[in-house]
Design an enzyme around this catalytic site. Structure first.
Site, PDB file in Angstrom:
ATOM      1  CB  CYS A 163      42.736  41.051  42.990  1.00  0.00           C
ATOM      2  SG  CYS A 163      43.112  39.816  43.491  1.00  0.00           S
ATOM      3  CG  HIS A 298      38.169  44.642  44.650  1.00  0.00           C
ATOM      4  ND1 HIS A 298      38.991  44.111  43.615  1.00  0.00           N
ATOM      5  CD2 HIS A 298      38.621  43.325  46.298  1.00  0.00           C
ATOM      6  CE1 HIS A 298      40.002  43.247  43.688  1.00  0.00           C
ATOM      7  NE2 HIS A 298      39.644  42.974  45.344  1.00  0.00           N
ATOM      8  CG  HIS A 336      39.259  37.602  43.170  1.00  0.00           C
ATOM      9  ND1 HIS A 336      39.048  37.932  42.368  1.00  0.00           N
ATOM     10  CD2 HIS A 336      39.552  38.139  44.713  1.00  0.00           C
ATOM     11  CE1 HIS A 336      39.922  39.149  42.912  1.00  0.00           C
ATOM     12  NE2 HIS A 336      40.404  38.733  44.541  1.00  0.00           N
TER      13      HIS A 336
END
Length: 979
Positions: A163, A298, A336
């Protein structure tokens, strides 16, 4: 760490196709979460996976023709690659550069991409594996594709740290720039949710949100929702970006990357590592945490992830400060985006710094109290936060599932002064200055599509001047083969011009592809074209013309004893007297020619009519400026000393028709032969009156010319003698010069004192000189260099250059800077790549945003299609090759058969529709072939044309210029082997 500027951005996220759409989504607090499209998978078949997520519209669209990719290869390419290519193009455009200008440079490409799902989906069926699938399924090729198609030779690498991939890519790109491995870098990431497989993994780990939505830092946070996304930024060293005048969104002050090491598990976040990466980034950026106004976190929206991240942020930011550090996460809007998550956050932060307002964080209205944000010196942004004047600092975090953490520190762009005039003011002429707006595209249809897009974008701007907008278009929108250009002053004119050209009834888009550079000839006007105030309008608007007229004025002043510039611009009637007219016309001709050459217009040949030969000689390199200035001033003075009483007439008759009349009038002579029936006669005024009366009686057109003397006649003998006594420093012309004294092109001849003495008293051989020029260089454009249109009319009457386009930057007293801009626009449409910068005042050299390139959406590919079958082996026989004794028709039949076989083979290998494979199509540039496809084409050709026999790739290579060239080569082979 040195500073790195973000100078260009492009992105596409769920519900936000483009940078402006992304910003609008953030500012209105919208989101891009929607049900799973049936194209991806049937949601009801996977009840363990959320039925919603973030999906890019038209993720299957790819303009393969634009990037010279065959349909077969495009279908085999990983969709991540297909999204990255147009994103890279638009990001480079947004940086203020035409992407093609960077070809061959050491531009770096750094792309974050997570996993290799496309490869798993396509390579698992071994029966369908092909070389195209092999190269198209590699995640590692994501960056290499961009470097290959854009011809970038700098570092090129794909980064997979899960990620955090795209923010790590930005970190590596910045390091490469600061190490001077490259001067420009593209950095970012891409993610496409191709299957439910990773969603199932998240579900089994207890990390998946039931509704497919991330709710960062919210009391309702229950896990991850997966999403698509692609984003790239263009990075440059800050000093370079400032020196080149690029727009700067934000400055990367420093960044850091670290690893969790051995923690609670390979996929468990580590608070202490997150703290360290933040501290390291701030240290490298040279800033204290209390100066950081906000952090783009994040923020995945998992209970454990949010808690650990807030603890780490609090440990670094819970320091004495005026206001708490604001935090938020774009994952609330998008979901995401995994491999693109870091770049999504970085772009959001750069835009917030650019617009000086930070969007609210979605789902912040139900802040999770267990995060204890207030105690930790943090606050969740529940409404947009305006940024104060001066520098603002922000942080961006991105953490990888495998423990690779990244943090970047961004600062607002430094303030730069906008250009203005020397006194800091903008004159009305500068405000209303003309510019050339350019658009280019790869096909006529694409040109129309992009003209319409630009028209809509300009129409949405406040009305105003267009010069700065034009200059930006010259930098960005000029690299493709089909061209549009329009000279305009304001946005209203520009919108009208764009919409006219975009209309289906307009033929400009169809004719807008030049096949080479224009061949330009300069025609310098002679005496008789002068008038008070000539070129004053151009002088007001063009800094370039002002500079070159000043050069001529400085060269002439010591000999003339006066300022020719003041004379020309001040409306002084003395401009009609030979002593001043001749230097004045020389100065105008010189300045106009130098203005054009400074704009990149290099003449292939020059021609001067009478006095115009002096400026032509300087332009050709036969005389220096100072020497020509001395000579032309001397010529004017000698002419002024001659007695008055002579004149000139232009008659629509040839010299043969005039011979008897001239013989009856002593002292008259042919002064110029401008065309077969276009003659100028010089002589005493009374004799000219009698000749005029007789010609008029015969129905012949006669015009008296506004001159003071009988130029180019025996009456000029005293002036010729004076010139003959001069010593002239001269050289052979460096540019072909069509001499109107000799009626031929000069190459090695010297334009010495004898030349100029003969030139003033002998006839002007305009017609034969122009014919010689046309025969020598075949000009595509004739440009008249003078203050009034004379020579283009002569050329049109004589028909010597019927295919040439006629241009005149100063066609008469009403001329302004618009006509110069129109001249440059026409030459750009004809294939010239001008030196655009010289066209504009410094105050117009700022960067203006333009609509991004609009790619074709006609072709779509997705993994559910049976699209990547290998090229089928086919055998097609052809008739026997014609015997040499047979007729030509038989030969043509065989050639047509071979061409048909080649077309079918090319269509099969590339996946093109056969109607697109025309004789003129080029294998590499137009059809997207590469070395692998050439080998497949060889096999297809041999199968379809068995009588040709085996042909090696080495034999075929020289013929791979075009489809027709290959067919001709194979026809010759077939004929030779049959014989």
């Amino acid at each position: 760490m040195g500073d790195v500027a973000i100078v260009g951005i492009d992105c596409a996220f769920p519900g936000a196709a483009g940078v402006q759409a992304y910003w609008d989504l953030l500012m209105r607090g919208g989101d891009g979460i929607a049900p799973v499209p049936a194209q991806r998978w049937e949601a009801r078949d996977f009840p363990a996976v959320a039925g919603s997520g973030g999906f890019i519209d038209d993720a299957d669209v790819f303009d393969s023709d634009f990037f010279s990719v065959t349909p077969r290869e495009a279908a085999a390419m990983d969709p991540h690659h297909r999204l990255l290519l147009p994103c890279a193009w638009r990001a480079l455009e947004d940086s203020g550069r035409a992407p093609g200008d960077l070809a061959g440079t050491e531009t770096g490409v750094f792309v974050g991409v997570m996993g290799g799902e496309w490869g798993r989906l396509t390579m698992s069926d071994l029966a369908r594996v092909t070389p195209l699938i092999g190269s198209g399924s590699s995640a590692g090729m994501a960056a290499n594709r961009i470097s290959y198609h854009f011809n970038f030779t700098g570092p090129s690498l794909a980064v997979d740290t899960a990620c955090s991939s795209s923010l790590v890519a930005v970190h590596l790109a910045a390091g490469s720039l600061l190490a001077e491995e490259c001067d420009t870098a593209l950095a970012g990431g891409v993610n496409i949710v191709l299957s439910p497989s990773l969603g199932m993994v998240y579900g089994q780990l207890g990390l998946a949100a039931a509704d497919g939505r991330c709710k960062p830092f919210s009391a309702d946070a229950d896990g991850i929702g997966r999403s698509d996304g692609v984003g790239l930024v263009v990075l440059r060293r800050l000093a370079d970006a400032l020196a080149d005048g690029q727009r700067i969104y934000a400055v990367l002050r420093g960044s850091a990357v670290n690893q969790d090491g051995r923690s609670n598990g390979v996929i468990a976040p580590n608070r202490w590592s997150q703290q360290r990466v933040l501290s390291s980034a701030y240290r490298r950026a040279g800033v204290a945490p209390d100066r950081v106004a906000f952090v783009e976190a994040h923020g995945t929206g998992t209970v454990l992830g949010d808690a650990i991240e807030c603890a780490a942020l609090g440990a670094v930011h819970a320091v004495p400060r005026d206001t708490p550090c604001a935090i938020g996460s774009v994952k609330g809007n998008l979901g995401h985006t995994e491999g693109a998550a870091g770049i999504a956050g970085l772009i959001k932060t750069a835009l917030a710094l650019h617009h000086r307002i930070v969007p609210a964080s979605l789902f912040a209205d139900r802040e999770n109290p267990q995060l204890r944000l207030g105690e930790r010196g943090l606050r969740l942004l529940k409404s947009p936060m305006r940024l104060p004047r001066g520098e603002t600092l922000a942080g961006v975090s991105s953490f990888g599932m495998g423990g690779t953490n990244a943090h970047a520190v961004l600062g607002s762009a430094p303030r730069t002064a906008r250009g203005a005039g020397p006194d800091g003011a903008r004159t009305r002429a500068a405000r209303d200055a003309a510019g050339v707006f350019t658009v280019s595209a790869d096909t006529p249809e694409a040109l129309r599509r992009n003209l319409a897009a630009q028209a809509d974008a300009v129409a949405g701007r406040p009305p105003g001047a267009a010069a700065a907008l034009c200059r930006s278009s010259n930098l960005v929108k000029t690299g493709l083969p089909h061209r549009f250009a329009a000279a305009v002053r304001d946005t209203g004119e520009l919108v009208d011009a764009l919409r006219r050209a975009a209309a289906p009834t307009d033929t400009a888009a169809e004719q807008g592809r030049p096949w080479g550079r224009p061949v330009v000839a300069f025609l310098f006007t002679g005496q008789g074209s002068e008038y008070p105030g000539m070129t004053a309008g151009l002088h007001r608007e063009s800094p370039l013309y002002r500079r070159h007229l000043a050069e001529a004025d400085e060269a002439l002043a010591p000999h003339l004893g006066a300022s020719v510039r003041d004379l020309v611009l001040g409306g002084d009637e003395r401009v009609h007297r030979p002593r001043f007219a001749q230097p004045a016309l020389f100065a105008v001709g010189y300045a106009l020619a130098r203005t054009l050459t400074s704009l990149g217009v290099t003449p292939a040949a020059v021609l001067g009519h009478s006095l115009g030969e002096f400026a032509a000689a300087v332009t050709a390199g036969a005389l220096g400026l100072e020497e020509a200035a001395r000579l032309v001033t001397r010529r004017g003075a000698l002419t002024a000393e001659l007695p008055a009483g002579g004149g000139m007439i232009a008659a629509g008759a040839g010299p043969g028709e005039l011979a008897g009349l001239l013989a009856a009038e002593p002292g008259t002579a042919v002064a110029a032969l401008n065309g077969p029936a276009d003659t100028v006669v010089s002589g005493p005024l009374d004799a000219l009156e009698r000749i005029t009366e007789q010609l008029t009686g015969r129905g012949v057109r006669v015009v008296r010319l506004p001159v003071t003397h009988a130029f180019h006649s025996p009456l000029m003998a005293p002036a010729a003698a004076g010139l003959r006594a001069e010593t002239v420093r001269c050289a052979p012309p460096a540019v072909p010069l069509a001499s109107t004294r000799h009626g031929r092109v000069l190459r090695h001849d010297l334009m010495d004192a004898g030349y100029w003495a003969g030139q003033i008293e002998e006839p002007v051989l305009m017609d034969t000189a122009l014919a010689a020029l046309v025969a020598d260089v075949a000009p595509t454009h004739l440009v008249e260099i003078g203050p009034r249109g004379v020579l283009l009319q002569i050329a049109a009457r004589g028909g010597r250059a019927p295919g040439a386009e006629y241009l005149h930057p100063v066609p008469g007293p009403a001329a302004t800077g618009l006509e110069l801009a129109e001249t440059v626009a026409a030459l750009y449409r004809g294939g010239l790549d001008p030196l655009w910068e010289e066209l504009y005042e410094p105050g117009h050299r700022g960067v203006e945003p333009l609509a991004a390139y609009v790619f074709s959406s006609a072709r779509r590919s997705w993994d559910r299609e049976s699209f990547v079958q290998p090229a089928r082996p086919v055998t097609v026989t052809v008739p026997d090759a014609p015997h040499p004794a047979r007729g030509a028709a038989d030969g043509r039949d065989a050639e047509d058969t071979v061409l048909h076989a080649v077309v079918q083979a090319v269509a099969e290998v590339g996946g093109h529709p056969s109607e697109r494979v025309v004789r003129e199509a080029r294998f590499y540039e137009d059809l997207g072939f590469d070395s692998v496809m050439v080998m497949q084409l060889k096999n297809q050709v041999e199968a379809r044309l068995p009588r040709v026999g085996e042909v090696s790739v080495q034999q075929m290579l020289p013929a791979l210029r075009s489809v027709g060239a290959l067919a001709d080569f194979l026809s010759d082979v077939l004929m030779a082997r049959s014989s």
